[in-house]
Design an enzyme around this catalytic site. Structure first.
Site, PDB file in Angstrom:
ATOM      1  N   GLU A 153      55.359 145.372  77.323  1.00  0.00           N
ATOM      2  CA  GLU A 153      55.218 144.652  76.062  1.00  0.00           C
ATOM      3  C   GLU A 153      54.231 143.487  76.156  1.00  0.00           C
ATOM      4  OE1 GLU A 153      58.874 142.793  74.779  1.00  0.00           O
ATOM      5  OE2 GLU A 153      58.134 142.590  72.724  1.00  0.00           O
ATOM      6  N   GLU A 159      54.014 132.857  75.275  1.00  0.00           N
ATOM      7  CA  GLU A 159      54.980 133.457  76.200  1.00  0.00           C
ATOM      8  C   GLU A 159      54.341 134.074  77.434  1.00  0.00           C
ATOM      9  OE1 GLU A 159      58.241 135.602  74.448  1.00  0.00           O
ATOM     10  OE2 GLU A 159      57.868 134.679  72.503  1.00  0.00           O
ATOM     11  N   ASP A 186      55.364 144.824  69.517  1.00  0.00           N
ATOM     12  CA  ASP A 186      56.282 143.891  68.856  1.00  0.00           C
ATOM     13  C   ASP A 186      55.516 143.269  67.679  1.00  0.00           C
ATOM     14  OD1 ASP A 186      57.581 141.434  68.094  1.00  0.00           O
ATOM     15  OD2 ASP A 186      58.689 141.454  69.987  1.00  0.00           O
ATOM     16  N   HIS A 189      54.874 139.402  67.790  1.00  0.00           N
ATOM     17  CA  HIS A 189      53.782 138.957  68.672  1.00  0.00           C
ATOM     18  C   HIS A 189      52.435 139.371  68.089  1.00  0.00           C
ATOM     19  CE1 HIS A 189      56.667 137.725  71.618  1.00  0.00           C
ATOM     20  NE2 HIS A 189      57.090 138.949  71.862  1.00  0.00           N
ATOM     21  N   HIS A 212      59.096 146.782  68.177  1.00  0.00           N
ATOM     22  CA  HIS A 212      60.027 145.735  67.744  1.00  0.00           C
ATOM     23  C   HIS A 212      59.682 145.396  66.300  1.00  0.00           C
ATOM     24  CE1 HIS A 212      61.463 144.366  71.978  1.00  0.00           C
ATOM     25  NE2 HIS A 212      62.233 145.284  71.431  1.00  0.00           N
ATOM     26  N   ARG A 218      59.514 136.205  62.607  1.00  0.00           N
ATOM     27  CA  ARG A 218      60.536 136.747  63.495  1.00  0.00           C
ATOM     28  C   ARG A 218      61.903 136.874  62.809  1.00  0.00           C
ATOM     29  NH1 ARG A 218      60.499 136.161  70.133  1.00  0.00           N
ATOM     30  NH2 ARG A 218      60.020 138.375  70.278  1.00  0.00           N
ATOM     31  N   GLU A 247      64.267 143.245  66.798  1.00  0.00           N
ATOM     32  CA  GLU A 247      64.399 142.125  67.734  1.00  0.00           C
ATOM     33  C   GLU A 247      63.998 140.883  66.941  1.00  0.00           C
ATOM     34  OE1 GLU A 247      63.102 141.496  72.266  1.00  0.00           O
ATOM     35  OE2 GLU A 247      61.544 141.054  70.793  1.00  0.00           O
TER      36      GLU A 247
END
Ligand code: LER
Ligand code: MN
Length: 273
Positions: A153, A159, A186, A189, A212, A218, A247
């Site tokens: 990922e 991050e 994701d 991101h 995700h 988010r 997520e």
């Protein structure tokens, strides 16, 4: 495409992007009630879950395990795959392998997200990417023994400073020497890092193994400003038939976030025209 929702069993990850928390059986029952196809599990380690009990809950609910996260290796145990410390690296590899063994019981792939770490004092980006490639190759081969892929990922810049975009992920995977490592796209991101989500997905044609499903902030799909129609269209274009797994932050609360996710899934995926 199939729907999934996350369940975290890691107290150290509190505040993180997981819908249900602490109680695996209760999370599975809630997922089933709302009509999800699967759950994605974030365990503290391989021994934290009673596999017999989980098998029984899955048989009872008809849910599958979409994927198993390895992030506790970082959040709880401070292990990464790109450290220059051979002892820490060895424990990181062993941790992921043990989760691959666990997840294989449920026919689920594991995810390398936060465990990729970042390059910093003492390592260069090139060195860290070398460690990452080596780790992904070995873990990809380890997962292949079970006939399961390994999911890698790309994360946003806050991050990791290794791989932030799907296109760079594709380049990394192309150089590995195994085709058993797939990308996890994701959408949260990607909202930070990609110029265009649908184009990025098309760039990763043939490499996407898991998604995700998160809005720009988010939160559950529909609670931010991402336009999911072109995203789902791009996933269809590349022939993606895997999971859209929520997520996301449990906001305003776990049940509401899960309910909003499944409604959005039905609207953008199932109600195709
Ligand atoms: C893991 O899937 C992820 O997306 C990271 O942001 C850690 O939460
Ligand atoms: Mn993610």
């Amino acid at each position: 495409m199939k729907s999934a929702v996350t369940i975290s069993l890691v107290p150290e990850a509190r505040g993180g992007p997981f819908v249900f928390w602490d109680d695996l059986a209760a999370g599975c029952r809630a997922a089933k009630e709302l009509g999800f196809d699967a759950v994605e599990i974030f365990p503290p380690g391989p021994d934290a879950i009673d596999t017999v009990a989980l098998r029984a809950v899955l048989a009872d609910t008809g849910l599958a395990v979409a994927a198993v996260g390895t992030g506790a290796g970082w959040v709880k145990h401070k292990l990464t795959l790109t450290t220059a410390d051979p002892g820490v690296h060895g424990r990181a590899m062993a941790f992921v392998e043990s989760l691959i063994d666990f997840a294989a019981v449920f026919d689920a792939p594991v995810i390398i997200g936060s465990m990729q770490g970042r390059w910093a004092d003492g390592t260069t980006r090139e060195t860290a990417l070398g460690y990452l490639s080596q780790a992904l190759l070995n873990l990809g081969l380890y997962a292949a023994k079970y006939g399961l892929p390994l999911l890698y990922e790309p994360l946003n810049r806050y991050e990791t400073n290794l791989i932030n975009r799907l296109g760079d992920g594709v380049q990394l995977l192309k150089g590995l020497g195994t085709s058993n490592v797939r990308l996890l796209a994701d959408l949260y991101h990607m909202n930070i890092e990609e110029a265009n989500l649908a184009d990025a997905i098309r760039t990763a044609d043939g490499f996407v193994g898991h998604v995700h499903f998160a809005d720009s902030n988010r939160r559950a799909a529909g609670m931010g400003h991402t336009d999911f129609t072109p995203v789902i269209a791009a996933l269809r274009e590349i022939g993606y038939t895997g999971y859209l797994s929520a997520e996301i932050l449990p906001l305003p609360d776990s049940n509401a976030a899960a309910r909003q996710t499944i409604q959005a899934f039905r609207t953008v995926v199932e109600a195709r025209t």
